[in-house]
Design an enzyme around this catalytic site. Structure first.
Site, PDB file in Angstrom:
ATOM      1  N   HIS A 214      10.308  31.252 -26.279  1.00 18.33           N
ATOM      2  CA  HIS A 214      10.379  29.831 -25.941  1.00 18.33           C
ATOM      3  C   HIS A 214       8.982  29.223 -25.946  1.00 18.33           C
ATOM      4  O   HIS A 214       8.797  28.093 -25.489  1.00 18.33           O
ATOM      5  CB  HIS A 214      11.007  29.623 -24.570  1.00 18.33           C
ATOM      6  CG  HIS A 214      12.474  29.870 -24.550  1.00 18.33           C
ATOM      7  ND1 HIS A 214      13.204  29.963 -23.387  1.00 18.33           N
ATOM      8  CD2 HIS A 214      13.368  30.035 -25.554  1.00 18.33           C
ATOM      9  CE1 HIS A 214      14.472  30.184 -23.663  1.00 18.33           C
ATOM     10  NE2 HIS A 214      14.589  30.238 -24.967  1.00 18.33           N
TER      11      HIS A 214
ATOM     12  N   ASP B 187      10.654  21.413 -22.432  1.00 24.39           N
ATOM     13  CA  ASP B 187      11.876  20.662 -22.717  1.00 24.39           C
ATOM     14  C   ASP B 187      12.473  19.984 -21.494  1.00 24.39           C
ATOM     15  O   ASP B 187      13.494  19.314 -21.577  1.00 24.39           O
ATOM     16  CB  ASP B 187      12.927  21.579 -23.345  1.00 24.39           C
ATOM     17  CG  ASP B 187      13.417  22.673 -22.388  1.00 24.39           C
ATOM     18  OD1 ASP B 187      12.799  22.858 -21.320  1.00 24.39           O
ATOM     19  OD2 ASP B 187      14.401  23.340 -22.712  1.00 24.39           O
TER      20      ASP B 187
ATOM     21  N   THR C  33      10.043  26.451  -7.503  1.00 24.80           N
ATOM     22  CA  THR C  33      11.217  25.873  -8.144  1.00 24.80           C
ATOM     23  C   THR C  33      11.515  24.530  -7.486  1.00 24.80           C
ATOM     24  O   THR C  33      10.807  24.094  -6.569  1.00 24.80           O
ATOM     25  CB  THR C  33      12.453  26.778  -8.005  1.00 24.80           C
ATOM     26  OG1 THR C  33      12.889  26.774  -6.634  1.00 24.80           O
ATOM     27  CG2 THR C  33      12.161  28.208  -8.449  1.00 24.80           C
TER      28      THR C  33
ATOM     29  N   PRO D  35       7.569  21.300 -12.684  1.00 26.17           N
ATOM     30  CA  PRO D  35       8.273  20.098 -13.157  1.00 26.17           C
ATOM     31  C   PRO D  35       9.644  19.914 -12.512  1.00 26.17           C
ATOM     32  O   PRO D  35      10.066  18.785 -12.266  1.00 26.17           O
ATOM     33  CB  PRO D  35       8.377  20.313 -14.668  1.00 26.17           C
ATOM     34  CG  PRO D  35       8.142  21.762 -14.895  1.00 26.17           C
ATOM     35  CD  PRO D  35       7.231  22.203 -13.796  1.00 26.17           C
ATOM     36  N   GLY D  36      10.366  21.009 -12.238  1.00 25.09           N
ATOM     37  CA  GLY D  36      11.666  20.876 -11.595  1.00 25.09           C
ATOM     38  C   GLY D  36      11.546  20.293 -10.203  1.00 25.09           C
ATOM     39  O   GLY D  36      12.357  19.451  -9.784  1.00 25.09           O
TER      40      GLY D  36
END
Length: 573
Positions: free
Chosen positions: A217, A385, A476, A536-537
């Site tokens: 990825h 993404d 997270t 980012p989450g």
């Protein structure tokens, strides 16, 4: 760089092209998206179902057909498919079969979505088992465990041959797990892939250096190394793969030299020759060699080496006939075969709530505003993404509100669960689904009752912990959600600004993740590269609380920092 992919629905368009060029072996379902083999062996008793994010072509579609997979479910680029796609494909291929074996690459989003779909299939009385491919030794010490990479091709080929021989579900699952246990892969990158979002290299790599242990990825390796001569590089990779250690494999080893999308076939052939010679010098018998562009990372220039210790009978499975796009020459183009998928029951809720719709609109505007810096943050944690997946779910939610009249956040929960894959999609879906239970029950335009809000967010956090197996401190979304829930639980119904207070707590929690090493998801694979940048989450959750506060408490929400600041990397210590 992807110069020639359409701007709209690139994955669907590519799948249409595959069905167009392989009309005698592949059929296409467009909604939900999956592909199916049209001419499986009549001796096959169990269906093989696999898939994953796009951008790894020809994995998995390259092994769809006789001697290979029965169905493949593609997600968006570097994002797992959503469980609705997997469920529909499983229902389709389970017809007249004794069960379905799902083959999953060991990425968090893939595992969550395939297991969720398997639960739904099991509830319908369908026998389901799984094989999770975890072959990447570079990520072995990460909290989420080994990633699944090029050995997926080996596992799927062996299982395809065994399924054609009539093996039952238990035997196939055992064979797959043994193949995974006997396979190891290591990847190196000479040039990172081009981010589809920014059209720039996904990360910086010093000239004349290699990223040693990259992910497919585009995840950064724990370290980079000065580029050695090829023979020295192969020697080091074989050392790390344990080549020549322990007793020799009964039937020798299978060597796979895989290109990551930007490596020429001649280079792969040369590396195969060097590796085979060095393996022979170590006393290892190379029973078979496969080279090619098999499991890619868009246009990354790099290679991976996979070693599978063959057990008795496996070489015959490897050499068994197969008719798939990976191994056959395409025939003349013809109109693709389209599938009408099995229908599923859905109960739609009525009654649009302006307040919740305003939250959905405002949250979409905020994420659109910070899309580029949020993408940059995600590239430092994984593949970049996240912002696009978040916007995809929000746009589906807006469409759903217009079509069904649902409450905005109820629609968002359903949209993320049904349409967004990857790691974040189902987790955000679970959170928004719970939040919708609070907003749908309140009068038009009014802030939901504080106990209902607190309960919804607490239940969402609990569901995320169960499904994602994460805890606060793992870097997270829970690191923003948990302090916000705590702030809500301490507030009183008479307070003027509980959502603003919760938003401030979520922002602080999200910003504090800049000092945390990832223990779950893709951030766990890239080591210290994430330090200094918030998760980012977690940022996405903080921005959701900002949107709620802006809509329901506009007088007090002026205390909140601007979204652009919230997304910025943390200041240097």
């Amino acid at each position: 760089m992807s110069y020639f992919l359409p701007e709209t629905d690139p994955v669907l368009t590519a799948c249409r092209g595959l069905a167009l060029t392989h009309p005698d072996t592949i059929a296409l379902c467009e909604q939900p998206l999956y592909l199916k083999a049209t001419a499986p062996a009549p001796t096959r008793r169990v269906a093989l179902l696999s898939g994953g994010g796009s951008g790894h072509d020809p994995l998995h579609i390259g092994l769809l057909g006789a001697g290979g997979l029965d169905a493949v479910v593609p997600g968006e680029t570097f994002a797992s498919p959503c469980n609705a796609q997997i469920h529909a494909a499983g229902l389709d291929v389970a017809q007249d079969r004794d069960g379905v074996l799902v083959i999953i690459k060991g990425y968090t989003g893939d595992v969550i979505n395939f297991r969720a779909a398997a639960e739904r299939l099991h509830a319908r009385g369908i026998r389901v088992d799984e094989v999770v491919v975890r072959d990447d030794i570079a990520s072995a010490s990460a909290g989420a465990g080994r990633r699944g990479t090029a050995a997926t091709t080996v596992v799927e080929k062996l299982l395809g041959a065994a399924a054609d021989r009539g093996a039952d579900l238990d035997d196939l699952a055992e064979l797959g797990r043994r193949a995974v246990a006997r396979s190891r892969t290591l990847t190196v990158c000479a040039r990172p892939h081009t981010s589809p979002a920014t059209l720039r290299p996904a990360f910086d790599l010093k000239p004349d250096h290699l990223d040693y242990g990259s992910g497919i990825h585009g995840e950064r390796a724990p370290r980079s190394i000065p580029r050695p001569p090829v023979a020295d590089l192969v020697h080091r990779m074989l050392d790390d793969l344990g080549a020549g250690e322990g007793p020799p494999a009964e039937e020798g080893v299978l060597l796979v030299v895989n290109g990551l999308g930007g490596t020429a076939p001649g280079e792969l052939a040369a590396v195969a020759a060097v590796a085979a010679e060095q393996l022979a010098a170590r006393g290892t018998t190379v029973a078979a060699v496969l080279t090619g562009t098999l499991a890619t990372a868009l246009d990354m220039a790099g290679i991976s080496l996979t070693l599978t210790q063959l057990a008795p009978g496996w070489l015959q499975l490897w050499q068994a006939p197969v008719t798939t796009p990976l191994t056959t020459w395409p025939r003349a183009a013809a109109a693709p075969v389209l599938i009408t998928p099995p229908t599923t029951d859905r109960t739609l809720m009525a009654g649009r709530m302006p307040g919740a719709r305003a939250v959905l609109d405002h949250y979409t505007q905020i994420i659109t505003q910070v899309r580029t810096p949020l993408t940059t943050l995600d590239q430092q944690s994984g593949d970049g993404d996240f912002a696009d997946n978040l916007l995809t779910g929000l746009r589906h939610a807006l469409t759903r509100v217009e079509e069904t009249g649902e409450d905005g956040l109820t629609a968002a929960g359903a949209a993320f669960l049904d349409h967004v894959g990857g790691t974040s999609g189902p987790l955000y879906g679970l959170l928004l689904d719970r939040l919708g239970t609070a907003t749908a029950a309140c009068p038009d335009g009014h802030r939901p009752a504080l106990p209902a809000l607190t309960k919804a967010f607490a239940e969402g956090a609990a569901a995320i912990r169960r499904v994602g197996e994460a805890q606060p401190g793992d870097r997270t979304m829970l690191d923003a959600l948990t302090p916000a829930v705590r702030a809500l639980s301490l507030a009183r119904e008479s307070d003027d600004s509980p959502l603003t207070t919760a938003a401030l707590a979520a922002i602080a929690g999200a910003r504090d993740t800049a000092a945390l090493l990832g223990k779950r998801g893709r951030a766990s694979y890239v080591g210290a590269h994430t330090l200094g940048s918030p998760d980012p989450g977690a940022i996405g959750v903080a921005l959701l609380f900002v949107a709620l506060a802006d809509v329901y408490e506009p007088t007090f929400a002026v205390r909140l920092p601007a979204p652009g600041y919230i997304v910025k990397p943390a200041p240097a210590p």
